[in-house]
Design an enzyme around this catalytic site. Sequence first.
Site, mmCIF file in Angstrom:
data_model
loop_
_atom_site.group_PDB
_atom_site.id
_atom_site.type_symbol
_atom_site.label_atom_id
_atom_site.label_comp_id
_atom_site.label_asym_id
_atom_site.label_seq_id
_atom_site.Cartn_x
_atom_site.Cartn_y
_atom_site.Cartn_z
ATOM 1 N N VAL A 175 3.353 -1.520 3.798
ATOM 2 C CA VAL A 175 2.993 -0.009 3.549
ATOM 3 C C VAL A 175 4.040 0.863 3.525
ATOM 4 O O VAL A 175 4.791 0.817 4.408
ATOM 5 C CB VAL A 175 1.896 0.227 4.504
ATOM 6 C CG1 VAL A 175 2.322 0.362 5.884
ATOM 7 C CG2 VAL A 175 1.220 1.779 4.249
ATOM 8 N N LYS A 176 3.920 1.799 2.575
ATOM 9 C CA LYS A 176 4.935 2.863 2.536
ATOM 10 C C LYS A 176 3.985 3.894 2.800
ATOM 11 O O LYS A 176 3.141 4.577 2.181
ATOM 12 C CB LYS A 176 5.288 3.050 0.948
ATOM 13 C CG LYS A 176 6.169 4.089 0.657
ATOM 14 C CD LYS A 176 6.405 4.462 -0.738
ATOM 15 C CE LYS A 176 7.590 5.819 -0.791
ATOM 16 N NZ LYS A 176 7.855 5.868 -2.359
ATOM 17 N N MET A 177 4.549 4.519 4.068
ATOM 18 C CA MET A 177 3.793 5.700 4.752
ATOM 19 C C MET A 177 4.503 6.884 4.336
ATOM 20 O O MET A 177 5.571 7.346 4.987
ATOM 21 C CB MET A 177 3.902 5.432 6.169
ATOM 22 C CG MET A 177 2.856 4.074 6.376
ATOM 23 S SD MET A 177 2.681 3.862 8.139
ATOM 24 C CE MET A 177 1.623 5.109 8.559
ATOM 25 N N ILE A 218 0.761 -1.162 -0.151
ATOM 26 C CA ILE A 218 0.018 -0.035 -0.092
ATOM 27 C C ILE A 218 0.994 1.273 0.017
ATOM 28 O O ILE A 218 1.977 1.372 0.813
ATOM 29 C CB ILE A 218 -1.033 0.094 1.075
ATOM 30 C CG1 ILE A 218 -1.812 -1.176 1.098
ATOM 31 C CG2 ILE A 218 -1.702 1.256 1.450
ATOM 32 C CD1 ILE A 218 -2.533 -1.458 2.736
ATOM 33 N N ASN A 230 0.651 5.029 1.060
ATOM 34 C CA ASN A 230 -0.278 5.877 1.663
ATOM 35 C C ASN A 230 0.590 7.240 1.401
ATOM 36 O O ASN A 230 1.401 7.568 2.386
ATOM 37 C CB ASN A 230 -0.368 5.685 3.124
ATOM 38 C CG ASN A 230 -1.349 6.532 3.811
ATOM 39 O OD1 ASN A 230 -2.461 6.762 3.012
ATOM 40 N ND2 ASN A 230 -1.127 6.991 4.904
#
Length: 202
Positions: free
Chosen positions: A106-108, A77, A79
């Site tokens: 997830v890449k935040m 994901i 984000n």
Amino acid sequence: MTRKIADANGRTNFTITQGCWAGCTRDVIDQTKAACESGADYVLVLVPAVFHWAQDAATIVDFFVEVASNSPLPVMIYNCPVIVGGIDLNSDMLEKLALHPNISGVKMTCANIGKMGRVAAQFSPDHFATLAGSSDLLVSALIAGGVGCITGVANLFPKVRIFKQSKVDRPQWLTYSRRFWSRSLTFAKTKSSMRPLSCKRS
């Protein structure tokens, strides 16, 4: 092309992640299939944002579930609220999506370290990896329980190791932060210089 270059240079185990972003779920799924055919290992997926104001949490979660259920590659994901009209997955949404067998992390780029810590505390990295999306966040992300960073700066400095220790005091943290910032500025200037080329009409 990337896979061919890696193989030609003896890097057959080089991990490739392909970004996927489109205006609808169908096209994103098609992109995941094209990425697989091109030799990618993962896909990094952004939520469609044409009608971002009309999407609630359930709609966004359903989008990622449908993509992951139809993607031949593991899904990460992405984000990044600033490029999708402010859509920002909260920790409850991420924890729900982390349970999907084909969603790997997830890449935040939302810069919310508290959120990163909450998600990282729930899952082991081999089940669901939590990564920062900006070099400037790396040290804080590691302290919060994240496992690393997906950053454009690494394309300019792929072999530079800045963070070596598991425990960092404040002076060290400030040193690392200044190094990340200087490299981020270099990368930003590089991207800016390339913009006329990428936007040029044929």
